[in-house]
Structures are given as structure tokens and as C-alpha cells.
Write a protein that holds these residues in place. Structure first.
Motif, short mmCIF file in Angstrom:
data_model
loop_
_atom_site.label_atom_id
_atom_site.label_comp_id
_atom_site.label_asym_id
_atom_site.label_seq_id
_atom_site.Cartn_x
_atom_site.Cartn_y
_atom_site.Cartn_z
N MET A 1 47.97 28.49 23.07
CA MET A 1 48.38 29.18 23.99
C MET A 1 47.02 30.28 24.56
N PHE A 2 46.15 30.30 23.68
CA PHE A 2 44.83 30.94 24.03
C PHE A 2 44.31 30.86 25.44
N SER A 3 44.45 29.49 26.00
CA SER A 3 43.89 29.08 27.20
C SER A 3 44.72 29.73 28.59
N SER A 4 45.94 30.15 27.99
CA SER A 4 47.00 30.59 28.96
C SER A 4 46.40 32.21 29.25
N VAL A 5 45.95 32.79 28.28
CA VAL A 5 45.73 34.23 28.35
C VAL A 5 44.29 34.55 28.57
N GLN A 6 43.59 33.44 28.48
CA GLN A 6 42.00 33.72 28.25
C GLN A 6 41.59 34.24 29.75
N PRO A 7 40.91 35.39 29.70
CA PRO A 7 40.43 35.72 31.29
C PRO A 7 39.72 34.85 31.79
N GLU A 8 40.02 34.59 32.93
CA GLU A 8 39.07 33.63 33.71
C GLU A 8 37.76 34.08 34.20
N LYS A 9 36.78 33.52 33.98
CA LYS A 9 35.31 33.78 34.17
C LYS A 9 34.81 32.68 35.23
N LEU A 10 34.07 33.09 36.49
CA LEU A 10 33.58 32.16 37.40
C LEU A 10 31.81 32.56 37.62
N ASP A 11 31.39 31.24 37.73
CA ASP A 11 30.06 31.16 37.82
C ASP A 11 29.61 31.07 39.41
N VAL A 12 29.49 32.04 40.00
CA VAL A 12 29.43 31.95 41.67
C VAL A 12 28.22 32.79 41.86
N GLN A 13 27.77 32.66 42.95
CA GLN A 13 26.58 33.21 43.72
C GLN A 13 26.84 34.00 44.85
N GLN A 14 26.64 35.10 45.28
CA GLN A 14 26.77 35.54 46.50
C GLN A 14 26.22 34.81 47.55
N PHE A 15 27.00 34.67 48.66
CA PHE A 15 26.59 34.19 49.82
C PHE A 15 26.46 32.54 49.50
N SER A 16 27.20 31.91 48.72
CA SER A 16 27.30 30.45 48.38
C SER A 16 28.68 30.09 48.85
N VAL A 17 28.95 28.58 48.87
CA VAL A 17 30.20 28.16 49.13
C VAL A 17 31.12 28.07 48.05
N ALA A 18 32.28 28.32 48.27
CA ALA A 18 33.36 28.26 47.16
C ALA A 18 33.69 26.69 47.03
N GLU A 19 33.66 26.49 45.63
CA GLU A 19 33.95 25.00 45.39
C GLU A 19 35.33 24.73 45.20
N THR A 20 36.08 25.89 45.08
CA THR A 20 37.58 25.91 44.68
C THR A 20 38.29 26.93 45.42
N THR A 21 39.58 26.91 45.59
CA THR A 21 40.35 28.22 46.10
C THR A 21 40.31 29.14 44.67
N ILE A 22 39.99 30.35 44.97
CA ILE A 22 39.90 31.39 43.98
C ILE A 22 41.05 32.15 44.25
N ARG A 23 42.11 32.49 43.40
CA ARG A 23 43.11 33.40 43.20
C ARG A 23 42.82 34.57 42.30
N SER A 24 43.32 35.85 42.47
CA SER A 24 43.34 36.77 41.76
C SER A 24 44.38 36.89 40.61
N PRO A 25 43.71 36.86 39.35
CA PRO A 25 44.38 36.52 38.01
C PRO A 25 45.38 37.98 37.83
N LYS A 26 44.96 38.98 38.59
CA LYS A 26 46.06 40.16 38.30
C LYS A 26 46.17 40.98 39.43
N THR A 27 46.98 41.76 39.16
CA THR A 27 47.01 42.87 40.35
C THR A 27 46.26 44.29 40.33
N VAL A 28 45.21 44.36 40.89
CA VAL A 28 44.51 45.86 41.07
C VAL A 28 44.33 46.47 42.45
N GLU A 29 44.04 47.48 42.20
CA GLU A 29 43.86 48.38 43.50
C GLU A 29 42.59 48.40 43.97
#
Length: 677
Positions: A1-29
Motif C-alpha cells: 500500500m506504500f505506492s498508494s500513499v507515497q507523495p507523487e514527485k514530478l521531474d518537469v521543467q518550467q516552459f516545457s511541454v507536459a508529457e501527461t495530464t497532471i492532477r492535484s494530489p490534494k486540496t490546497v489553498e
């Protein structure tokens, strides 16, 4: 079950093109967007102006004072005329001489702001004209001031008053000009900026702004779109770009699992005896491992292909297995456990860190399996329960579909839900023989099979010892009802009763229930030999049961149903014959009953034989006999090794008496053929 609660980390650069659709893992202000929204709300609040009602009265009073003073000077001229001194003519014709008289009646402020020309125009008018001009000017000033005048509106208000006075019917142009000057002079600002009220309004507007939140599951950037500065900021805000990994999700998962498994273990410790805790926990854990492994396989498949496949998990499988192999309360426990774990495991396959909809689906679908299998012990009932579970799943998925409003095709979700119920039944039927054979589990299904009259041992009893077979059936009826009265396993008691006297088939003629139209062979034997034959039927029966690989529970009942009871008849017969018998030689070898089922069967066995020996059984005689048998066994220590209580023995007594009353009730005595003759 660790993989289900493990915080997701992305290796993305600013002004690059998203390789996949990215969703928010939590609700934040979003503090930046919230601050911007508050800033716009504050800037949209207009300045608050407060009117001063006293200014209206004061300015109208000034107009009235000016005209009234002029009227007084003119009135003084009229009085002089009446006195014959010709004063009025002098005032009207030469008003300059009376200008100082008028100014003396006015305040210094008015004298400073009102020109001599305006005052002379007033003094050159008649009293009637002055009164009319006063009313017109007062009305215009009052109406305009009541409407409210801000600083930037004063000149416009003066022009409006001028227009109103200009088009009124005043007698002369001079008087009209004077009224206009006085009206313009009276108009001033009477609505003022209220800094306190303005600040309060701005604070309220700022407080009313709802914080801007990035919701859990919300799309931050779609596949193929540019990750600009704003998107990059949001990714950082929701923690997808953090380099340091948080251990809080793992601590949360650990606390939930400790609480859940701790509750399950306490349930075992409270309900089960120490001898059965380990075995039952092992069975429970094995079923759980099968369920959780299957859940993980579906979880991985759902992530790779279709999220809806999560609902394919056969939630009723583990529940039905535990219901059959153990008890209903444990089945409820594993149903709750799997729903908790499923709600966490499928959080990234579905929207939500704790997937409430899926947890509800697993819980209801699983617990329904308990109700569908209750009091149904045939294998065919598993398939029937699976089909009914499929229907329940369909109702559940329909309700969740309407509530969540998902865009997933309903037909596909319905197919998945129905398949879950069918797979649950097939899996249960397929795994049940494995558990029964591998772990020696005496399930309800196995009990039903052993109760089949075509079983070799039951056919042996029926063919070789029919009286014993009838006696066993009667004891089974008594024991089953008594066991259910105290919460013991009634089905186990019934099946155990069918086989408890299997040892009598070795020498059936030596037992009185089988001695039909034959001489009693014990009449030719010594009490010691007779006792050995009777006592041997328990050990003989256990050996026969082991030879036929009967379940341990049935073998225990065969060995324990007499405990170490004294064979009183032959013991006393030996004494009457002048022998010196030792009591141990006339007692069963045991062991004593170790379960409630074995203890109740021992009582029912003795009760059935004793009641059958009564010539004319009545309700009172039956109750007295049953009570004496229970007390005798209790005093003899036959129940010292089982956990049956005195309260439960009383319930057994009541149940046995009620069943016997139904068997030995009074019957109508029909006339015989000889009586008719």
C-alpha cells in the motif's frame, strides 16, 4: 500500500511541454490567487459618503433669514407710509439709503458673500413679491439639498437651482436675479466621504472572498500543454516538485492499519478460546492475503488501463469464505478491513486520497454476502448468493453513478459491477475445497455433505443398527435446538449426533435399541464383560471415524459425548452379584466434553434414552428427568473442561423440555377394531 500513499514527485521543467495530464494530489489553498481576488474585491468597493441632514435645514434657514430681513425693512417702509411720512416710496425708489439697515439684520458671513446689488434688488421689491421669491428659493434649495450633493456636484446643483428659479413667475428680472444669487449661495456640499464606513466596507468585502483552492483531482495541466510560470507555481504549491519526501503519509497509513488490525485481533481474543485463536487467525489471515493480493493485481491493472476496473474486485469473496469457514462476525471484520484498505489503495486510480465511494461499494457489497449466505449451507447457495450480490452491486453502482455524475459510460460500469458478484461466487466455490482439504476445516458445506444419508458410515448405521440410527436422529433434533439456544453451532451438533454412536455398529445386538425380537445377550455375560462392550463403543467409533478420515470435530464428539460417565447399571449389577467392582473399570475413558456442542450432545444422548424408558411420559416427569440428568452430570464434573455456564445449562434444560414436549405430547386414543365390534 506504500505506492498508494507515497507523495507523487514530478521531474518537469518550467516552459516545457507536459508529457501527461497532471492532477492535484490534494486540496490546497492558493495564496497568490486568493490575495489577487481579495485585492479586486477591495478595489471594487466604492467610497462611502454620509449625508448631513442638518446642512439642509441650515441652508434653507439662511435663505429664509435673508428674505425675511428684506421683508422687515420693506415692512418698516409701509408703516412709515401709514404714518404719512412717505417712507415706503423712499425705500422703493431709493433702496440704497436702507441697505445698511438690511445688512445690520444679516450675519457677517452673509454680508460678506451676498453682493450689494442682490440686496438692493430685494429692497426694491414689494412685500408680496419678496414672499413669493422666498418660497420659490426655499423650495428649490430644500429639494436640491435633500437629494444630496457631493463635492464634485456642487456647481451642477447650483445650476439646477438657477434653472428652477429662472423659470418661475417672479415679477421682475431684478428680483429673479437676486433669488438666483441667494439660491446659488445656499447650495453647498452636504454629502461627505466617510473613511471609517469605507474601510469597514472594504474589510467586509475582503472577508467575504472565498479562498481560491486547488482541489484534489483537479487538472493542473493537460497533456501536450505548456508548463508556464503559473502552472509551475501551482505544481510547486501542491507539493509535486518538492525534493524532500514527507513521512506523514506513511505514519498515517501505519496508524490506520494498526487501529484496524488491532480491532480484528481483539475480536479474536474476546470471542475465541486460546486454543482456537491461533488457528482462526491463520485462516483469517490467509483469506485476507488472497483478497489483498487480488486487490493489488486489479489496482495495477486499473492504473494501466481503465480506472473503472477497480469495481471488478470481488468484494464478497473473502466475506463469503469467512462466513462459511468461520463465523459471521469475522466475515464482517474482513469486509470492513478490505473496504478501509481499498479506499486507500485505489486513491490514485480514482479521484480522492481516501476514496469514499469505492469504500462504500466494497463495504455494502461485502456485508451483503453475509446476509445472502446466512442459514444457507449448500454449495448451490454460494452461486445463488453471487448472483444476488451481482444485483446488489448493480444497484450500488447505479446510485454512485447518479451521485457522482461521472462521465464513464454507465453500461460499462454496470457490466463491471455484475461481473464482481459472479466472480465472487466462482472464486468462493473454487477456493472452498482447497481450504477444507488443506487446512482440515470443517465448514458448513462439509457438514451438509456428511449429513447425507448416503454417506457410507450413515448407511452402515442404518443397515446394521437401525435402532441406533433412529436414536441418533432423535438426539440430533434435541441437541441442535439446545445448541442454537446458547449460541453454539447447531449444525455441528446435528452432524456429530448422526455419528456419535457409530461404534455400536461393531456389536449392534448388545445395545438395547437394536434388540428387536431377540434375546438380550447381556443376560449371558458378566457385568464386567458387558461393561467393556458398552464402554468400547466410544473408542471403537473414534477408530472407525479416523479410518474414514472424518473431521476432527466429529471424532472429538464421538470420544467425548460420554465423557468419563459411570456405567451405573452394570456397576450396581456387579455389586448386587456380590462382586467388588472398581469404579474406574465402569467409567468411559473420555476425555470429558471440551466444547459446548459435545457437552450438550452428552446431555441430549442421556435424556433421549432416559425419556424413552418412561412408560407414560408427562410434561412434569420429563422436566424432572432432564433436570436430574443435568445436575448429575454437573456434580460428576463432566463439564469441568468446557466453557458452558450454569445460565447456558438452564437454557439447554428449557430447550430440551420444549422439544421433548413436542415429541411426547398426548395423543387421541383411537378405538380399535375389537372396540367397534
Amino acid at each position: 500500500m506504500f505506492s498508494s500513499v507515497q507523495p507523487e514527485k514530478l521531474d518537469v521543467q518550467q516552459f516545457s511541454v507536459a508529457e501527461t495530464t497532471i492532477r492535484s494530489p490534494k486540496t490546497v489553498e492558493d495564496p497568490v490567487e486568493t490575495a489577487e481576488k481579495k485585492k479586486k474585491a477591495v478595489s471594487s468597493v466604492e467610497d462611502v459618503y454620509t449625508p448631513n441632514e442638518e446642512y439642509v435645514k441650515k441652508r434653507v434657514k439662511i435663505v429664509e433669514d435673508i428674505f425675511t430681513s428684506a421683508e422687515d425693512v420693506v415692512a418698516a417702509g409701509l408703516k412709515n407710509e401709514e404714518a404719512g411720512d412717505g417712507e415706503e416710496a423712499e425705500v422703493l425708489n431709493d433702496p440704497k439709503k436702507h441697505l445698511e439697515n438690511l445688512r445690520s439684520r444679516l450675519s457677517s458671513t452673509i454680508n460678506k458673500d451676498i453682493s450689494d446689488e442682490t440686496l438692493l434688488y430685494l429692497l426694491g421689491s414689494s412685500k408680496a413679491d419678496l414672499a413669493l421669491a422666498k418660497d420659490i428659493t426655499k423650495t428649490s434649495v430644500n429639494d436640491m439639498m435633500k437629494a444630496g450633493i457631493r463635492a464634485n456636484e456642487v456647481e451642477n446643483a447650483k445650476k439646477k437651482v438657477e434653472e428652477q428659479i429662472k423659470y418661475n413667475s417672479l415679477s421682475t428680472a431684478n428680483l429673479r436675479s437676486a433669488a438666483i444669487d441667494i439660491g446659488r449661495y445656499a447650495i453647498i456640499q452636504n454629502i461627505f466621504f466617510d473613511s471609517s464606513a469605507t474601510e469597514t466596507a472594504r474589510e467586509k468585502a475582503e472577508e467575504d472572498v472565498e479562498p481560491v483552492r486547488i482541489l484534489q483531482g483537479q487538472i493542473i495541466v493537460e497533456e501536450g500543454y505548456l508548463i508556464d510560470a503559473e502552472v509551475y507555481r501551482q505544481l510547486k504549491l501542491v507539493g509535486l516538485l518538492e525534493s524532500e519526501e514527507s513521512f506523514l503519509p506513511y505514519l498515517g497509513l501505519g496508524s490506520i492499519l494498526i487501529l484496524t488490525f488491532g480491532g480484528i485481533y481483539l475480536l479474536f481474543r474476546k470471542v475465541e478460546t486460546p486454543d482456537h485463536v491461533r488457528d482462526n487467525i491463520f485462516i483469517f489471515a490467509f483469506v485476507y492475503v488472497i483478497g489483498i493480493t487480488l486487490m493489488k493485481i486489479i489496482h495495477i491493472t486499473a492504473k494501466l488501463s481503465d480506472e473503472t476496473l477497480a469495481y471488478l474486485f470481488p468484494s464478497a469473496m473473502a466475506v463469503m469464505l469467512i462466513t462459511i469457514l468461520m463465523r459471521e462476525r469475522y466475515a464482517a471484520g474482513i469486509g470492513i478491513l478490505l473496504s478501509v484498505i481499498g479506499s486507500i489503495m485505489f486513491k490514485d486510480g480514482l479521484s480522492g486520497s481516501i476514496q469514499g465511494s469505492f469504500a462504500l461499494y466494497l463495504l455494502i457489497s461485502g456485508l451483503v454476502g453475509i446476509l445472502l449466505l446466512r442459514q444457507h449451507h449448500e454449495r448451490s447457495s454460494i452461486l445463488r448468493a453471487g448472483l444476488l450480490n451481482a444485483f446488489i452491486n448493480l444497484v450500488l453502482i447505479t446510485g454512485l453513478y447518479w451521485i457522482n455524475g461521472t462521465d464513464i459510460p454507465y453500461v460499462w460500469m454496470a457490466i463491471v459491477a455484475i461481473s464482481s458478484g459472479i466472480i465472487s461466487a466462482i472464486s468462493t466455490i473454487g477456493l472452498l475445497p482447497f481450504f477444507e482439504s488443506s487446512f482440515g476445516i470443517f465448514s458448513s458445506m462439509k457438514m451438509i455433505e456428511l449429513s447425507n444419508p448416503n454417506h457410507p458410515l450413515l448407511r452402515k448405521i442404518l443397515m446394521e443398527a437401525p435402532g441406533t440410527y433412529h436414536h441418533s436422529v432423535m438426539v440430533a433434533n434435541l441437541a441442535e435446538g439446545a445448541c442454537e439456544a446458547v449460541g453454539a453451532n447447531g449444525l455441528l451438533a446435528r452432524v456429530g449426533c448422526y455419528y456419535h454412536d457409530i461404534g455400536k455398529t461393531k456389536r449392534p445386538a448388545y445395545f438395547i435399541e437394536n434388540q428387536t425380537n431377540i434375546e438380550n445377550p447381556h443376560d449371558r455375560l458378566s457385568p464386567e464383560k458387558s461393561a467393556k462392550i458398552i464402554l468400547a463403543h466410544a473408542t471403537d467409533g473414534a477408530q472407525m471415524a479416523r479410518k474414514h478420515k472424518m473431521p476432527k470435530e466429529i471424532i472429538d464428539i464421538i470420544e467425548q459425548h460420554h465423557g468419563t460417565t459411570l456405567l451405573k447399571y452394570f456397576y450396581h449389577k456387579a455389586k448386587e452379584e456380590g462382586l467388588a467392582p472398581e469404579e474406574k473399570d465402569y467409567r468411559y475413558k473420555g476425555p470429558k466434553p471440551k466444547t459446548k456442542e459435545a457437552a450438550i450432545i452428552s446431555i441430549a444422548d442421556s435424556v433421549e434414552a432416559a425419556v424413552r424408558s418412561l412408560k407414560k411420559p408427562t410434561q412434569s416427569s420429563i422436566e424432572k428427568l432432564v433436570k436430574s440428568i443435568i445436575v448429575d452430570k454437573l456434580n460428576d464434573g463432566q463439564f469441568n473442561e468446557c466453557d458452558i455456564t450454569l445460565k447456558e445449562l438452564e437454557k439447554v434444560n428449557v430447550s430440551l423440555c420444549e422439544t421433548l414436549a413436542g415429541i411426547f405430547h398426548n395423543r387421541i386414543e383411537y378405538p380399535t377394531l375389537d372396540d367397534k365390534e
